[in-house]
Every structure is written in C-alpha cells, then in structure tokens.
Motif scaffolding. Structure first.
Motif, PDB file in Angstrom:
ATOM      1  N   UNK A  50     -39.908   4.603  97.458  1.00  0.00           N
ATOM      2  CA  UNK A  50     -38.730   3.819  98.244  1.00  0.00           C
ATOM      3  C   UNK A  50     -37.270   4.047  97.571  1.00  0.00           C
ATOM      4  N   UNK A  51     -36.258   3.768  98.692  1.00  0.00           N
ATOM      5  CA  UNK A  51     -34.956   4.008  98.234  1.00  0.00           C
ATOM      6  C   UNK A  51     -34.415   2.899  97.270  1.00  0.00           C
ATOM      7  N   UNK A  52     -33.915   3.580  96.143  1.00  0.00           N
ATOM      8  CA  UNK A  52     -33.297   2.483  95.191  1.00  0.00           C
ATOM      9  C   UNK A  52     -32.072   3.430  94.382  1.00  0.00           C
ATOM     10  N   UNK A  53     -31.025   2.691  94.244  1.00  0.00           N
ATOM     11  CA  UNK A  53     -30.005   2.959  93.759  1.00  0.00           C
ATOM     12  C   UNK A  53     -29.470   4.391  94.411  1.00  0.00           C
ATOM     13  N   UNK A  54     -29.498   4.628  95.670  1.00  0.00           N
ATOM     14  CA  UNK A  54     -29.181   5.847  96.230  1.00  0.00           C
ATOM     15  C   UNK A  54     -30.185   6.974  96.167  1.00  0.00           C
ATOM     16  N   UNK A  55     -31.230   6.711  95.626  1.00  0.00           N
ATOM     17  CA  UNK A  55     -32.471   7.981  95.426  1.00  0.00           C
ATOM     18  C   UNK A  55     -33.583   7.201  95.332  1.00  0.00           C
ATOM     19  N   UNK A  56     -34.423   8.206  95.811  1.00  0.00           N
ATOM     20  CA  UNK A  56     -35.762   7.886  96.495  1.00  0.00           C
ATOM     21  C   UNK A  56     -36.677   7.778  94.658  1.00  0.00           C
ATOM     22  N   UNK A  57     -37.169   6.515  94.648  1.00  0.00           N
ATOM     23  CA  UNK A  57     -38.142   6.230  93.820  1.00  0.00           C
ATOM     24  C   UNK A  57     -39.614   6.177  93.898  1.00  0.00           C
TER      25      UNK A  57
END
Length: 347
Positions: A50-57
């Motif tokens: 998922x996208x979290x804080x402008x990065x994929x997690x």
C-alpha cells in the motif's frame, strides 16, 4: 518528466496493481444435508503493498474471518470463525491459511447454517483489509431421506461380480458421514460408498443408509439379489454328472475290450485243445487198410464136399478205412469211415 514525477507515477501504478489484485473466489452454491459435513472451498489474493508516506509499503495478512449474512464482516460483527478468537464454535474448522487459502469446513450442518457465508482478510495496514462480498450460499435440506444407488444396472447381479452401493442426498454434498444397514443391522463400513464383491448369496438383502447423526435421513430399502448362485451350482452338478457318465462309459468300454481279449484267448486255447485231442485220436487209430477173409464153410459130416444142384457160395468181407484230411474237426466227427465190401466167390 522529472524524477519526482516518475516516482509518483510508479507508486500510483503499484498501488492500483495491488488494489486490483485483491479478491476472494468462492465455491458454487452448496446444498447441505442436515447432520452432514460440507466444505466451503475458498481462495483469496491479498494486496501486496500500500502507499504510505509517499512510498510503497509491503503488507501482511494478520487476521482472517468468516461471517454469516453480513456484507462486510468487520468490527464487532459476529463471526463463525475468527483467527484471533479462542472461542470459535467447534463445528467450524478453518482449513486455510493467511497466504491464499480460505477454505472453511462445517460439520454437523444445522438449519441455522442456511445462510450466506463471507470471508474477510485483515492486514497490518488498514488499507489492505478486504472482504469478498459475493460470498457462498448454503441451503440445508432438513430430514430428507437419503437414496441408495448402485453401480450395477439392475438389482439382480451374478455371483462373483463387484458391486458398489452409493448413499446420495437430495442435494449436493462434499463430505457425508453415513451409516450403512443390511436387513436393519448396522455395518462397519463407513463412507458414502459401500463396496461389495465378489458377491455371493450371503450379500443378498435390503440395504439402507443414513446420516450418522440424523436417523431421520434413513433411506428407503434397496433390495439386492445375487442370482445364478444355484445356476452355477447346477452347472457344477451338471459338469459332475457329465464327468461321472463319461467315466462310467469309459469303464464299460474298457471292460468290454478286456472281455473281448479274454474271449479271444479262451477261443485260441480251446482250438488248441481240440487240435491236440484230434491228433491223439488219429494216432490211436491204425492208419492202414485191413481185410478179413472167411474160409469156406465145411459140411457137418466132415466128408467130401457135397455136390448139389446149387453151388455153395463163399463170402468174404473186406474192411476199408479212409482218413479225412481236415484235422480241425472234432474227434467224434473225425472217426474214420469204414466201408464194408462183400466179395463172393464160387467154389
């Protein structure tokens, strides 16, 4: 396009791909027999990231749930199975995992199990939670009798054949725990299929089946008749009779041949004895020709021969013997023929 723009675009595409790949696949509609065991086949595909804080997690599934008749199955919604709970009903057994298999097994199906079951996966990130809203519908057949079908085309089978009886329900089932009966006596063989064979006359009878936990599902009797046992026995008896008759005929033929051989030997011995007796008789009888000549009759006075008007005849007898050439005739028939000839001479 700047590096930042490319990074944003790539992250958005990954997010869309991850969201698009989430899903749940259920088995078709299930008709369950009350008291039976059914399996709800299920597979799921979770989000990868998922996208979290402008990065994929990357995400990980940490909880799985099954609920009845609830569209989302989240929060405090009652569930029949919850991986985070230790008080799940024992009739519901989760056969899946947290990777992609979400299969659920329901044992001893009851009428309250007639519902729509839905699966929900929950991840370590709320954005990755997902519920398969289509669900799987389960209907329950209440106390309807089972049915017995056979692998044989008819209810009469020949001895020595293999027959399989099937206990079937009015609707589809996955696993069926049944009890088989023969003439109202319970059999030890479990399972919906009863294998018989090679069958004998002892396998003839009325077979029924029913769910182990529900006597109301007992089927109607299925009459199985094993035929040709007597016919096969009769065939065996016929073969035995034919064998005995052939043996007797062979013995009679052998006896007749032996009697013929003995008779021939006796005849040959008798002929030999007759020839021997004929030879002895021949040897005892003189093989010659003899003659007896009688002297002339003397007058009583001892004087001179009387001269009368008629001459005194002197008679001589001659015996002639002829020998037969056939030596095989019996001794009585082989006697010499004697011809007597009278010879008269005048003085």
């Amino acid at each position: 396009m700047s590096v930042w723009d490319r990074t944003i675009l790539w992250g958005f595409m990954v997010l869309l791909a991850g969201a698009a790949s989430a899903g749940v696949n259920y088995s078709d509609h299930i008709c369950a027999v009350k008291g039976s065991t059914v399996t709800l086949l299920c597979t799921f595909t979770p989000l990868q990231s998922v996208r979290q804080n402008r990065r994929q997690v990357l995400v990980e599934i940490v909880r799985v749930r099954w609920c009845q008749n609830h569209l989302i199955c989240h929060g405090t919604t009652p569930s029949v199975y919850d991986s985070d709970s230790e008080n799940n009903a024992p009739r519901y057994k989760y056969l899946g995992d947290k990777k992609g298999n979400c299969t659920l097994q329901i044992a001893d199906v009851q009428k309250e199990d007639e519902a729509t079951f839905r699966f929900r996966m929950e991840a370590n990130n709320n954005a990755a939670h997902y519920t398969g809203t289509s669900g799987v519908n389960v209907t329950v057949s209440d106390d309807r009798p089972m049915m017995v079908n056979s692998s044989s085309s008819g209810r009469e089978v020949r001895a020595g054949e293999n027959v399989t009886l099937y206990c079937t329900a009015p609707c589809t089932f996955h696993q069926l725990e049944v009890t088989w009966f023969k003439d109202d006596h319970a059999l030890s063989e479990p399972g919906p299929a009863l294998q018989l064979g090679p069958v004998t006359a002892e396998d003839s009878g009325n077979y029924t089946c029913g769910l182990r936990n529900n006597a109301g599902t007992r089927s109607l009797p299925y009459s199985l008749h094993v035929e040709a046992e007597q016919e096969q026995e009769g065939g065996s008896n016929l073969s035995l009779v034919v064998g005995v008759v052939c043996g007797v005929l062979l013995a009679l033929v052998t006896l007749i041949m032996i009697l013929c051989i003995i008779k021939r030997k006796w005849s040959a011995a008798a002929d030999k004895d007759r020839r021997a007796v004929g030879g002895e008789v021949e040897q005892k009888r003189p093989d010659n020709i003899y003659s007896d000549v009688l002297p002339p009759t003397e007058p009583e006075g001892g004087g001179d021969r009387q001269e009368t008007g008629r001459a005194v005849e002197e008679v001589s007898y001659v015996s002639v013997q002829f020998k037969h050439k056939n030596q095989d005739r019996p001794a009585m028939e082989a006697e010499d023929t004697i011809i007597y000839s009278a010879v008269a001479s005048r003085g």
